[in-house]
Design a protein around this motif. Structure first.
Motif: not given
Length: 372
Positions: A305-308, A213-214, A221-222, A226-229
């Protein structure tokens, strides 16, 4: 050497430290900081072992605070302090004092630790487990310039991330953030080689790992993209893939030690990206005693803000999807289509049989009428 003190005081502990240094022939104090470890009996051994290994790089006075819960009400009302002083080879390159607090002494741990701090030296407090949500307001945390926690040991890391963001104070840090330092360095170096703009990012790692997550929050942030996990079987972080206008950039680490960096127009490169132990992580955190502004910005970005996270598609499923010629939605739909086709063919085969049977019945009736 080791000196055991039962039902003692902080003053007697200080005298035992001086006596131990004189006995081994090193009366001078060469420590650069005081490391306070707040833990329980179960995790004290591993935490002290990591601190002793880190002391090779940062000679320090290590104070291990173990809060022992008494069983009976009479023992809980009585304050008691037992100490174990270690100097020389038994304490790495510094000094170690193991403090076991009982009864009312548990609620006044800062009064026991304060007289044992090195004068004019920075203080770092580390909670290997069961860290307070607001470490800066903790009585022991208020004595320190740096406060180190580990969200990986929390029951719910995602909730812990949100709580840490709300209660953040300059000087707070976490070992889950320290674990992603090699990843951040490698990704930043890769992007420096490409004058391209990143449009989308995927971060893949095991479930319930705050480092995943970090890292995703740091990239979002940088890069402001959009970032998917994606969830994988691990261990830890397994891959980061970035889409750029110069082509894809991927950093894959499947085995937890060796990673492959793939960039458009360049040959794939193997890079060492092994998972580090607690001693290495602690030594890195002790190198800096100023607030970590990058960690603060990442933490306040917000995991919501990242979502599921999504399940990563296995290679077998990906190959099956690519080799499929017809868009069959599922195996159940295919079976249903087969059954309906067989039913239709069976109906057509039975229809002529019924027709021939009616013809036989008609011919029998006609022959009977002729004979009459």
């Amino acid at each position: 050497m080791k000196i055991d003190l039962t039902e003692t005081t902080a003053s007697k502990v200080n005298k035992a430290l001086v006596q131990g240094r004189r006995t081994i022939g090193t009366p001078a104090i060469g420590m650069v900081l005081t490391l306070v470890i707040v833990t329980d009996e179960e995790n004290a051994y591993d935490a002290l072992k990591a601190a002793n290994e880190a002391s090779r790089e940062h000679p320090s006075r290590t104070l291990v605070v173990i809060k022992r819960v008494s069983r009976s009400p009479r023992d809980r009302a009585k304050a008691r302090l037992d100490a174990e002083v270690r100097v020389g080879a038994d304490a790495g390159t510094g000094e170690t004092v193991v403090l076991r607090l009982y009864g009312e002494a548990i609620n006044h741990a800062q009064s026991v630790v304060l007289p044992l701090l090195l004068p004019d030296a920075p203080v770092v407090v580390w909670w290997p487990v069961n860290a307070p949500v607001d470490a800066a307001r903790d009585p022991l945390g208020a004595l320190a310039q740096r406060r180190v926690t580990d969200m990986y040991t929390a029951e719910n890391p995602l909730r812990e991330l949100a709580e840490r963001a709300e209660a953040y104070s300059p000087g707070d840090t976490d070992l889950s953030w320290t674990r992603v330092t090699p990843w951040r360095s490698m990704l930043a170096a890769a992007l420096d080689q490409l004058p391209c703009k990143v449009s989308e990012v995927e971060v893949e790692g095991e479930e319930f790992n705050p480092s995943v997550e970090l890292l995703a929050m740091w990239l979002a942030d940088r890069l402001n993209v959009p970032v998917r996990r994606l969830l994988s079987a691990g261990p830890g972080l397994t891959a980061v893939r970035m889409e750029t206008d110069c082509g894809p950039v991927a950093l894959d680490r499947a085995d937890g030690s060796l990673a492959t960096l793939a960039m458009q127009g360049q040959p794939d490169r193997n890079v060492a990206l092994k998972r580090r132990d607690t001693a290495e992580l602690l030594a890195e955190e002790l190198r800096r005693l100023d607030p970590d502004d990058t960690y603060a910005s990442t933490l306040k970005y917000g995991v919501d803000r990242l979502g599921e996270p999504e399940r990563a598609q296995t290679p077998l499923a990906a190959r099956a999807a690519e080799s499929a010629d017809e868009p069959v939605t599922s195996a159940a739909d295919a079976a249903e289509a087969t059954d309906s086709a067989e039913a239709k063919s069976g109906t057509k085969a039975k229809a002529p049989a019924k027709k021939s049977a009616s013809k036989k019945a008609t011919s029998k009736a006609d022959s009977k009428a002729d004979s009459e």
